[in-house]
Design an enzyme around this catalytic site. Structure first.
Site, short mmCIF file in Angstrom:
data_model
loop_
_atom_site.label_atom_id
_atom_site.label_comp_id
_atom_site.label_asym_id
_atom_site.label_seq_id
_atom_site.Cartn_x
_atom_site.Cartn_y
_atom_site.Cartn_z
N ASP A 36 0.97 -1.29 -0.05
CA ASP A 36 -0.02 -0.06 0.12
C ASP A 36 0.80 1.17 -0.09
O ASP A 36 0.87 1.90 1.17
CB ASP A 36 -1.06 -0.01 1.38
CG ASP A 36 -0.33 -0.08 2.53
OD1 ASP A 36 0.84 -0.74 2.66
OD2 ASP A 36 -0.85 0.24 3.62
N HIS B 176 10.13 -0.42 8.69
CA HIS B 176 9.20 -1.46 8.78
C HIS B 176 9.15 -2.37 7.38
O HIS B 176 9.76 -3.53 7.46
CB HIS B 176 7.82 -0.69 8.92
CG HIS B 176 7.59 0.05 10.20
ND1 HIS B 176 7.91 -0.65 11.49
CD2 HIS B 176 7.40 1.13 10.41
CE1 HIS B 176 7.79 0.03 12.31
NE2 HIS B 176 7.37 1.29 11.84
#
Length: 321
Positions: free
Chosen positions: A9, A243
């Site tokens: 995303d 991340h």
């Protein structure tokens, strides 16, 4: 050569992970499937198309659905990633890049079936696309090489959540999908906050990357200005945690991570929604919702210095397939 489909995303850290995969000489980026989260599905898909066009990627792009399995929508993370998902850098209004006619979960099913045993799924957003694929065609579980997920938090190194006290954002965004994917009949590794919040890129590191990588450095620096400001405003940090790139790094350098195996359930409702509960014991309790689930892998530690050096070396090599 490691063939991957990158479920994402984009997203600033997603873009950094995608560029790492693209620059890595032993990864073949077969496809990109888009999901919602850091931005709307329209924005994340446009961002993926833009990244493909800008950096000359050959990967197919398939657009995913725009709502989690439980139908509970969450707002895009514009506070972290900007209104357009890429730190509000200027993006062309017209992007001359084709998109797959297949919706993301059907693209996953078709590609996996056409290349049995070859595809690794690397998922760094909500797991809706993967859950829909494995529910529709459970036979693909035996055909996937492995599944690597940036998601979850298991309490190692003091990390338990980043959206709620006990939930990581990707899992919280579609906990039903996470529980389905983690407990499907395929090998899963979760690279969660336990390790992603152990790895840190300072603004000085980003500045060095900017001047050292002719192909990617300035772009990475530009999109991360918004991201770094969020981390500074929110946590007082001079940089940010790493991340999504951690999932790609686990694929290419698993030796720098420490892992353990056990059974996992995801809390799907209530105040602990999105909490990933790991059972390491083989004991079967009289009431045990974990006992019949598959053993999966979680990353619990990482060497952050080696991680950052490896990221730097790959990005600055400017090698693409």
């Amino acid at each position: 050569m490691k063939k991957i489909i990158f479920d994402t995303d984009p997203g600033i850290d997603d873009a950094m992970a995608l560029l790492l995969a693209h620059a890595c000489s032993d990864i073949e980026l077969v496809g990109i499937t888009t999901t919602f989260g850091n931005a709307s599905i329209e924005n994340t898909t446009r961002n993926a198309l833009y990244l493909k066009q800008k950096f000359g990627m050959s990967a197919e792009i398939a657009k995913g659905v725009n709502i989690p399995l439980d139908q509970v929508r969450t707002e895009p993370a514009t506070l972290v990633h900007g209104e357009n998902g890429l730190g509000d850098i200027k993006i062309p209004k017209i992007i001359d890049t084709q998109i797959s006619p297949l919706i993301a979960h059907d693209y996953l099913i078709e590609t996996i079936k056409n290349q049995p045993g070859e595809i690794t799924l690397v998922a760094v957003g909500r797991l809706t696309n993967l859950a829909m694929a494995i529910k529709k065609a459970p036979e693909i579980g035996k055909l996937v090489k492995e599944v690597i997920i940036m998601g979850g938090a298991f309490g190692h190194n003091g990390h338990t959540g980043n959206l709620t006290p006990f939930a990581e954002a990707n899992v919280y965004g579609d906990p039903m999908a996470a529980d389905i994917v983690i407990n499907a009949d395929w090998p899963v590794t979760l690279v969660g906050l336990d390790v992603t919040q152990q790895t840190f890129m300072s603004n000085a590191y980003l500045e060095k990357l900017r001047v050292s990588s002719a192909k990617y450095g300035q772009f990475i620096y530009d999109i991360t200005r918004f991201y770094a400001k969020f981390y500074n405003d929110d946590l007082g940090l001079d940089g940010f945690y790493v991340h999504d790139s951690s999932a790609i790094m686990y694929l290419v350098a698993p030796q720098i991570f420490t892992t353990k195996q056990g059974r996992i359930r995801v809390i799907t409702d209530g105040p602990a929604k999105g909490h990933t509960l790991f059972k390491s014991s083989d004991r079967v309790f009289s009431i045990d919702e974990w006992a019949a689930r598959p053993k999966q892998t979680i990353a619990i530690n990482v060497d952050p210095q080696v991680f950052n050096q490896r990221y730097f070396d790959v990005i600055c090599s400017d090698e693409t397939d």
